[in-house]
Motif scaffolding. Structure first.
Motif, short mmCIF file in Angstrom:
data_model
loop_
_atom_site.label_atom_id
_atom_site.label_comp_id
_atom_site.label_asym_id
_atom_site.label_seq_id
_atom_site.Cartn_x
_atom_site.Cartn_y
_atom_site.Cartn_z
N TRP A 1 -21.02 52.12 49.66
CA TRP A 1 -22.12 51.96 48.70
C TRP A 1 -23.48 51.99 49.41
CZ3 TRP A 1 -21.22 51.88 43.52
CH2 TRP A 1 -19.88 51.77 43.12
N VAL A 2 -23.79 53.10 50.05
CA VAL A 2 -25.01 53.20 50.86
C VAL A 2 -25.93 54.35 50.43
CG1 VAL A 2 -23.94 52.08 52.86
CG2 VAL A 2 -23.82 54.58 52.63
N HIS A 3 -25.65 54.96 49.30
CA HIS A 3 -26.43 56.11 48.85
C HIS A 3 -27.40 55.73 47.74
CE1 HIS A 3 -22.79 57.85 50.65
NE2 HIS A 3 -23.60 58.82 51.02
N SER A 4 -28.56 56.36 47.77
CA SER A 4 -29.53 56.25 46.69
C SER A 4 -30.23 57.59 46.60
CB SER A 4 -30.54 55.13 46.95
OG SER A 4 -31.46 55.04 45.88
N GLY A 5 -30.29 58.13 45.40
CA GLY A 5 -30.91 59.45 45.25
C GLY A 5 -30.18 60.52 46.03
N GLY A 6 -28.86 60.34 46.23
CA GLY A 6 -28.06 61.32 46.95
C GLY A 6 -28.17 61.25 48.46
N LYS A 7 -28.93 60.27 48.97
CA LYS A 7 -29.13 60.16 50.41
C LYS A 7 -28.61 58.82 50.92
CE LYS A 7 -33.51 61.20 49.59
NZ LYS A 7 -34.94 61.17 49.77
N VAL A 8 -28.13 58.82 52.16
CA VAL A 8 -27.76 57.57 52.82
C VAL A 8 -29.05 56.84 53.16
CG1 VAL A 8 -26.69 56.51 54.85
CG2 VAL A 8 -25.58 58.45 53.73
N MET A 9 -29.14 55.59 52.73
CA MET A 9 -30.33 54.78 52.99
C MET A 9 -30.00 53.75 54.07
SD MET A 9 -32.40 56.10 50.75
CE MET A 9 -33.75 54.98 50.47
N SER A 10 -30.79 53.75 55.15
CA SER A 10 -30.50 52.85 56.26
C SER A 10 -30.54 51.38 55.82
CB SER A 10 -31.46 53.09 57.42
OG SER A 10 -32.79 52.81 57.03
N GLY A 11 -31.42 51.04 54.89
CA GLY A 11 -31.48 49.67 54.38
C GLY A 11 -30.20 49.27 53.67
N LEU A 12 -29.60 50.23 52.94
CA LEU A 12 -28.33 49.95 52.26
C LEU A 12 -27.19 49.85 53.25
CD1 LEU A 12 -28.61 52.14 49.03
CD2 LEU A 12 -28.96 49.66 49.28
N VAL A 13 -27.24 50.63 54.32
CA VAL A 13 -26.21 50.53 55.37
C VAL A 13 -26.25 49.12 55.96
CG1 VAL A 13 -25.50 51.35 57.65
CG2 VAL A 13 -26.18 53.00 55.89
N SER A 14 -27.44 48.64 56.28
CA SER A 14 -27.58 47.29 56.83
C SER A 14 -27.15 46.22 55.83
CB SER A 14 -29.04 47.04 57.23
OG SER A 14 -29.44 47.93 58.24
N ARG A 15 -27.52 46.40 54.59
CA ARG A 15 -27.18 45.42 53.56
C ARG A 15 -25.67 45.34 53.35
NH1 ARG A 15 -30.64 44.72 48.08
NH2 ARG A 15 -29.83 42.65 47.52
N ARG A 16 -25.01 46.50 53.26
CA ARG A 16 -23.56 46.49 53.06
C ARG A 16 -22.85 45.88 54.26
NH1 ARG A 16 -25.35 48.57 48.59
NH2 ARG A 16 -25.82 46.36 48.41
N HIS A 17 -23.37 46.12 55.47
CA HIS A 17 -22.78 45.51 56.66
C HIS A 17 -22.90 43.99 56.60
CE1 HIS A 17 -21.48 44.96 60.78
NE2 HIS A 17 -22.56 44.22 60.99
N ALA A 18 -24.07 43.50 56.19
CA ALA A 18 -24.27 42.05 56.09
C ALA A 18 -23.36 41.45 55.03
CB ALA A 18 -25.73 41.75 55.77
N GLU A 19 -23.21 42.13 53.89
CA GLU A 19 -22.31 41.65 52.84
C GLU A 19 -20.87 41.63 53.34
OE1 GLU A 19 -24.91 43.50 49.12
OE2 GLU A 19 -23.17 44.59 49.89
N GLN A 20 -20.47 42.70 53.99
CA GLN A 20 -19.10 42.80 54.50
C GLN A 20 -18.82 41.70 55.52
OE1 GLN A 20 -18.26 46.20 57.07
NE2 GLN A 20 -16.37 46.57 55.89
N SER A 21 -19.78 41.46 56.40
CA SER A 21 -19.62 40.42 57.42
C SER A 21 -19.48 39.04 56.78
CB SER A 21 -20.81 40.41 58.38
OG SER A 21 -20.83 41.61 59.12
#
Length: 171
Positions: free
Chosen positions: A123-143
């Motif tokens: 769940w790291v895409h917005s507007g069809g692009k990988v967003m670095s902020g979402l990558v970090s957020r999902r990692h924090a949630e997963q952790s």
């Protein structure tokens, strides 16, 4: 499942990843609607809006309560407070509709905790692009989701939140 409430761990994720904005700004992924204010609040927000600290606290309380309602509604297995808090941030960011139909939820409700955790990075895409902020957020949630529950998670003290937001407004 019991009626769980978000703790300060969920609030910390939301504050860290949403950031605080007193002035309305467009969606970072598209640069357009929805307009956002406070800590990621979108309902009824229009271009040019400015929020007071009291309004921001109200928006945050409403948005967290909505996320709590939906996580409690859709999760049918017992989970830890850390897992609940991670899901609160996930739903706060992505919405109940995405959560309710997600493979993450299906795996969680089937008792596959590790399988559910493995879904966060999808769940790291917005507007069809990988967003670095979402990558970090999902990692924090997963952790947080996978972190053992070693200590109680303090409840959110809304008075302290209001004081903190007021301080941030004034500098």
């Amino acid at each position: 499942m019991t009626n769980m409430k978000a703790s300060t761990r969920a609030l910390s994720l939301i504050e860290a990843f949403e950031g605080l904005n007193f002035d309305a700004y467009p969606d970072p992924g598209s640069g357009a609607q929805p307009w956002t204010i406070g800590y990621g609040h979108t309902r009824g927000v229009r271009h040019g809006d400015r929020a007071t600290p009291r309004q921001i606290v109200g928006y945050l309380q409403m948005d967290i309560a909505n996320a709590e309602h939906n996580v409690n509604r859709y999760v049918s297995v017992d989970i830890t407070q850390n897992q609940f808090d991670a899901l609160i941030d996930f739903v706060f960011n992505l919405g109940a509709g995405n959560f309710s139909t997600s493979t993450l939820l299906k795996k969680l409700n089937a008792g596959d905790i590790e399988g559910a955790a493995s879904e966060f990075p999808r769940w790291v895409h917005s507007g069809g692009k990988v967003m670095s902020g979402l990558v970090s957020r999902r990692h924090a949630e997963q952790s947080l989701f996978m972190r053992p529950q070693n200590s109680p998670s303090p409840a959110i003290n809304w008075t302290d939140v209001a004081i903190d937001i007021t301080r941030k407004e004034h500098g």
